[in-house]
Write a protein that holds these residues in place. Structure first.
Motif, PDB file in Angstrom:
ATOM      1  N   GLY A  46       0.701  -1.552  -0.038  1.00  0.00           N
ATOM      2  CA  GLY A  46      -0.079   0.063   0.014  1.00  0.00           C
ATOM      3  C   GLY A  46       1.104   1.197   0.250  1.00  0.00           C
ATOM      4  O   GLY A  46       0.230   2.362  -0.155  1.00  0.00           O
ATOM      5  N   HIS A  47       2.480   1.198  -0.127  1.00  0.00           N
ATOM      6  CA  HIS A  47       2.495   2.799   0.532  1.00  0.00           C
ATOM      7  C   HIS A  47       3.908   2.292  -0.297  1.00  0.00           C
ATOM      8  O   HIS A  47       4.014   3.589  -0.868  1.00  0.00           O
ATOM      9  CB  HIS A  47       2.984   2.471   1.885  1.00  0.00           C
ATOM     10  CG  HIS A  47       2.765   2.390   3.258  1.00  0.00           C
ATOM     11  ND1 HIS A  47       2.073   1.463   4.093  1.00  0.00           N
ATOM     12  CD2 HIS A  47       1.704   4.015   3.813  1.00  0.00           C
ATOM     13  CE1 HIS A  47       1.354   1.638   4.745  1.00  0.00           C
ATOM     14  NE2 HIS A  47       0.676   3.254   4.574  1.00  0.00           N
ATOM     15  N   SER A  48       4.213   1.516  -0.892  1.00  0.00           N
ATOM     16  CA  SER A  48       5.107   1.995  -2.461  1.00  0.00           C
ATOM     17  C   SER A  48       4.966   1.458  -3.055  1.00  0.00           C
ATOM     18  O   SER A  48       5.570   1.628  -4.727  1.00  0.00           O
ATOM     19  CB  SER A  48       6.373   0.662  -1.914  1.00  0.00           C
ATOM     20  OG  SER A  48       6.154  -0.627  -1.649  1.00  0.00           O
ATOM     21  N   GLY A  49       3.440   0.709  -3.449  1.00  0.00           N
ATOM     22  CA  GLY A  49       2.746   0.758  -4.699  1.00  0.00           C
ATOM     23  C   GLY A  49       3.208  -0.639  -5.332  1.00  0.00           C
ATOM     24  O   GLY A  49       2.374  -1.697  -6.160  1.00  0.00           O
ATOM     25  N   SER A  50       4.594  -2.257  -4.785  1.00  0.00           N
ATOM     26  CA  SER A  50       4.123  -2.891  -4.820  1.00  0.00           C
ATOM     27  C   SER A  50       5.697  -3.030  -3.825  1.00  0.00           C
ATOM     28  O   SER A  50       6.077  -2.327  -3.426  1.00  0.00           O
ATOM     29  CB  SER A  50       5.275  -3.137  -6.758  1.00  0.00           C
ATOM     30  OG  SER A  50       7.278  -2.521  -6.238  1.00  0.00           O
ATOM     31  N   ALA A  51       5.642  -4.690  -3.738  1.00  0.00           N
ATOM     32  CA  ALA A  51       6.736  -5.778  -2.773  1.00  0.00           C
ATOM     33  C   ALA A  51       7.217  -7.006  -3.176  1.00  0.00           C
ATOM     34  O   ALA A  51       5.364  -6.997  -4.448  1.00  0.00           O
ATOM     35  CB  ALA A  51       6.153  -5.865  -1.638  1.00  0.00           C
ATOM     36  N   LYS A  52       8.041  -7.525  -3.377  1.00  0.00           N
ATOM     37  CA  LYS A  52       9.020  -8.444  -3.971  1.00  0.00           C
ATOM     38  C   LYS A  52       9.096  -9.305  -2.925  1.00  0.00           C
ATOM     39  O   LYS A  52       9.665  -8.831  -1.851  1.00  0.00           O
ATOM     40  CB  LYS A  52       9.800  -8.784  -4.919  1.00  0.00           C
ATOM     41  CG  LYS A  52      10.652  -9.633  -5.404  1.00  0.00           C
ATOM     42  CD  LYS A  52      11.496  -8.690  -6.182  1.00  0.00           C
ATOM     43  CE  LYS A  52      12.755 -10.556  -6.638  1.00  0.00           C
ATOM     44  NZ  LYS A  52      13.420  -9.927  -7.929  1.00  0.00           N
ATOM     45  N   LEU A  62       0.028  -2.852  -6.554  1.00  0.00           N
ATOM     46  CA  LEU A  62      -1.892  -2.256  -7.215  1.00  0.00           C
ATOM     47  C   LEU A  62      -0.742  -1.917  -8.570  1.00  0.00           C
ATOM     48  O   LEU A  62      -0.398  -1.782  -9.085  1.00  0.00           O
ATOM     49  CB  LEU A  62      -1.294  -0.781  -6.442  1.00  0.00           C
ATOM     50  CG  LEU A  62      -1.387  -0.814  -5.210  1.00  0.00           C
ATOM     51  CD1 LEU A  62      -1.514   0.251  -4.260  1.00  0.00           C
ATOM     52  CD2 LEU A  62      -2.860  -1.598  -4.591  1.00  0.00           C
ATOM     53  N   LYS A  63      -2.548  -2.425  -9.325  1.00  0.00           N
ATOM     54  CA  LYS A  63      -3.019  -2.397 -10.514  1.00  0.00           C
ATOM     55  C   LYS A  63      -2.973  -0.890 -11.263  1.00  0.00           C
ATOM     56  O   LYS A  63      -3.383   0.341 -10.039  1.00  0.00           O
ATOM     57  CB  LYS A  63      -4.421  -2.649 -10.518  1.00  0.00           C
ATOM     58  CG  LYS A  63      -4.871  -2.831 -12.298  1.00  0.00           C
ATOM     59  CD  LYS A  63      -6.165  -3.923 -12.403  1.00  0.00           C
ATOM     60  CE  LYS A  63      -6.587  -3.811 -14.367  1.00  0.00           C
ATOM     61  NZ  LYS A  63      -7.737  -4.664 -14.042  1.00  0.00           N
ATOM     62  N   ALA A  64      -2.920  -0.407 -12.041  1.00  0.00           N
ATOM     63  CA  ALA A  64      -2.991   0.729 -11.989  1.00  0.00           C
ATOM     64  C   ALA A  64      -3.364   1.532 -12.431  1.00  0.00           C
ATOM     65  O   ALA A  64      -5.124   1.193 -12.639  1.00  0.00           O
ATOM     66  CB  ALA A  64      -2.104   0.777 -14.067  1.00  0.00           C
TER      67      ALA A  64
END
Length: 71
Positions: A46-52, A62-64
């Motif tokens: 949620g805070h960065s938009g993606s995580a691995k 997150l979807k565009a």
């Protein structure tokens, strides 16, 4: 040297995240077999938009156009 195939990103909607903006891996979206799982880890998307995932390399994003508005 043979390269490992890249795991595609799993696109998430904001509603797929928990109240803190995270998801757990492995998740149902990752379609992992029981024999191929790893310990459950929390990923803050949620805070960065993606995580691995540090174990399997699955990327959750997150979807565009999606935005997390949690606290």
């Amino acid at each position: 040297m043979q390269q490992k195939p890249q795991t595609p990103a799993i696109e998430l909607l904001a509603k797929d995240l928990n109240a803190q903006g995270g998801v757990y891996c492995p998740s149902p979206q990752a379609h992992m077999q029981t024999w191929n799982t790893h310990p459950k880890v929390y990923l803050d998307v949620g805070h960065s938009g993606s995580a691995k995932c540090p174990y399997c390399g699955t990327v959750y994003a997150l979807k565009a156009g999606e935005h997390f508005a949690g606290h």
